[in-house]
Design an enzyme around this catalytic site. Structure first.
Site, PDB file in Angstrom:
ATOM      1  N   SER A  63      27.121 -22.663 -16.879  1.00 49.97           N
ATOM      2  CA  SER A  63      27.683 -21.583 -17.701  1.00 49.97           C
ATOM      3  C   SER A  63      26.681 -20.897 -18.628  1.00 49.97           C
ATOM      4  CB  SER A  63      28.853 -22.110 -18.536  1.00 49.97           C
ATOM      5  OG  SER A  63      29.971 -22.237 -17.711  1.00 49.97           O
ATOM      6  N   LYS A  66      26.127 -17.379 -17.891  1.00 53.27           N
ATOM      7  CA  LYS A  66      27.079 -16.354 -18.342  1.00 53.27           C
ATOM      8  C   LYS A  66      26.484 -15.468 -19.444  1.00 53.27           C
ATOM      9  CE  LYS A  66      31.045 -19.304 -17.171  1.00 53.27           C
ATOM     10  NZ  LYS A  66      32.009 -20.285 -17.694  1.00 53.27           N
ATOM     11  N   TYR A 188      29.931 -15.458  -8.524  1.00 54.18           N
ATOM     12  CA  TYR A 188      30.081 -16.345  -9.685  1.00 54.18           C
ATOM     13  C   TYR A 188      29.482 -17.734  -9.414  1.00 54.18           C
ATOM     14  CZ  TYR A 188      32.334 -19.405 -13.101  1.00 54.18           C
ATOM     15  OH  TYR A 188      32.566 -20.353 -14.070  1.00 54.18           O
ATOM     16  N   TYR A 240      33.460 -23.226 -25.902  1.00 56.12           N
ATOM     17  CA  TYR A 240      34.884 -23.300 -25.570  1.00 56.12           C
ATOM     18  C   TYR A 240      35.697 -23.879 -26.724  1.00 56.12           C
ATOM     19  CZ  TYR A 240      32.034 -23.201 -21.430  1.00 56.12           C
ATOM     20  OH  TYR A 240      31.060 -22.898 -20.533  1.00 56.12           O
ATOM     21  N   VAL A 258      27.880 -27.152 -17.726  1.00 54.09           N
ATOM     22  CA  VAL A 258      28.255 -28.496 -17.283  1.00 54.09           C
ATOM     23  C   VAL A 258      27.130 -29.215 -16.521  1.00 54.09           C
ATOM     24  CG1 VAL A 258      30.772 -28.191 -17.307  1.00 54.09           C
ATOM     25  CG2 VAL A 258      29.474 -27.619 -15.230  1.00 54.09           C
TER      26      VAL A 258
HETATM   27  N1  GLN Z   1      30.526 -23.334 -12.574  1.00 52.08           N
HETATM   28  C1  GLN Z   1      31.283 -24.052 -13.562  1.00 52.08           C
HETATM   29  C2  GLN Z   1      32.774 -23.848 -13.329  1.00 52.08           C
HETATM   30  O1  GLN Z   1      33.142 -22.798 -12.936  1.00 52.08           O
HETATM   31  C3  GLN Z   1      30.856 -23.612 -14.917  1.00 52.08           C
HETATM   32  C4  GLN Z   1      31.521 -24.369 -16.040  1.00 52.08           C
HETATM   33  C5  GLN Z   1      30.631 -24.689 -17.206  1.00 52.08           C
HETATM   34  O2  GLN Z   1      29.418 -24.799 -17.107  1.00 52.08           O
HETATM   35  N2  GLN Z   1      31.261 -24.908 -18.338  1.00 52.08           N
HETATM   36  O3  GLN Z   1      33.568 -24.698 -13.523  1.00 52.08           O
END
Ligand code: GLN
Length: 304
Positions: A63, A66, A188, A240, A258
């Protein structure tokens, strides 16, 4: 400030701290990552680099990517971007569906999965070959020409991506996804599967430390106002339902993934990246957060 001495001191202090986290397993390919890796890299405003541990080993940034997609979309769309995605913390897990129904298919912010998926949809519409565009941008910003995404991880995300598929479909029903659902998911997953080292990460996002101007390249990536706002959204939404906790403990704008990475910036001072694969219950690196908390406490250098 002698960052290297502080890095080394913290590393020896943290060596004995029990890691209570767990490596992500819902994406099967991530479960193979050696759980005890630990790396950190700080780059200061004069571009001096400080390294610790596995700072030159690449991992899935997940993420954290992003921030890159938001940067590309924001500098293209300008303020009209915020018609399709908000800037409020969600207070919910990154892959939650519940709020989206109440909010009529407008995600709370660009860092939860729903928001990042809308950004991906926007970029697909605006830029043919967007995956190459974003990889080129990442290579230029990091200075690492070898930078790639992992096909294995992207494929692993696809086979378990039921929640992400549900999010795109729900938003499509609300009219907030304009492209083919599969095309949005494909981009994505590849975006999240980009691999970087701590050093790549710290360097890539230096423009957020420097009012939108990338040091070294001397290139404007976003305006000063956009840089402020991306940092503001990282501060309030980057972790989050743990964004408050991260702000409380670390006091820097940042973004987690993650894969166990965390990127944080102290505007005008430094960019820092840390990697420790075991995650806490909210999906953020357990030791990564501990390290950054100790670092800003020891140095007294945070935005608060
Ligand atoms: N690719 C992961 C997902 O879509 C990204 C989530 C993350 O890094 N928090 O679940």
């Amino acid at each position: 400030m002698n960052y290297q001495t502080i890095f080394d001191t913290l590393a020896s202090e943290m060596a004995d701290v029990e890691d209570r986290g767990h490596v992500a397993t819902y994406i099967e390919a991530l479960s193979h990552v050696p759980p005890d890796r630990f790396g950190a890299c700080l780059i200061d405003h004069q571009e001096a680099e400080y390294h610790l541990g596995d700072s030159n080993e690449s991992f899935s940034i997940q993420s954290i990517a992003k921030v890159l997609s938001l940067t590309l979309a924001y500098r293209t769309a300008g303020e009209s971007l915020w018609r399709r995605v908000g800037v409020e913390p969600s207070g919910n897990p990154f892959n939650s569906l519940v709020q989206l129904e109440y909010d009529g298919g407008i995600p709370r912010n660009p860092f939860i999965n729903a928001g990042a998926l809308v950004i991906c949809d926007y970029l697909i519409t605006e830029m043919p070959g967007v995956l190459d565009v974003i990889l080129d941008l990442a290579r230029r910003l990091s200075g690492n020409e070898q930078l790639v995404y992992s096909q294995e991880i992207a494929e692993s995300e696809r086979v378990s991506g039921f929640r992400n598929a549900a999010l795109v479909n729900l938003m499509k029903a609300f009219g907030n996804i304009h492209n083919d659902v599969e095309a949005v998911l494909d981009f994505y997953f590849k975006l999240c599967s980009i691999k970087m080292t701590c050093r790549d990460l710290a360097r890539t996002f230096l423009y957020l430390m420097n009012n939108g101007l990338q040091p070294g390249l001397n290139e404007r990536i976003v305006t000063k106002s956009q840089s402020k706002r991306i940092n503001a959204v990282m501060q309030t939404c980057g972790f989050y339902d743990e964004a408050g906790e991260f702000t409380f403990r670390v006091g820097l704008p940042g973004k987690s993934g993650v894969g166990g990475g965390i990127l944080a910036v102290h505007p005008q001072h430094y960019g820092i990246a840390v990697w420790s694969p075991r995650l806490n219950a909210k999906g953020n690196s357990y030791k990564g957060m501990l390290f950054l908390e100790a670092f800003t406490t020891r140095t007294g250098l945070s935005v608060f």
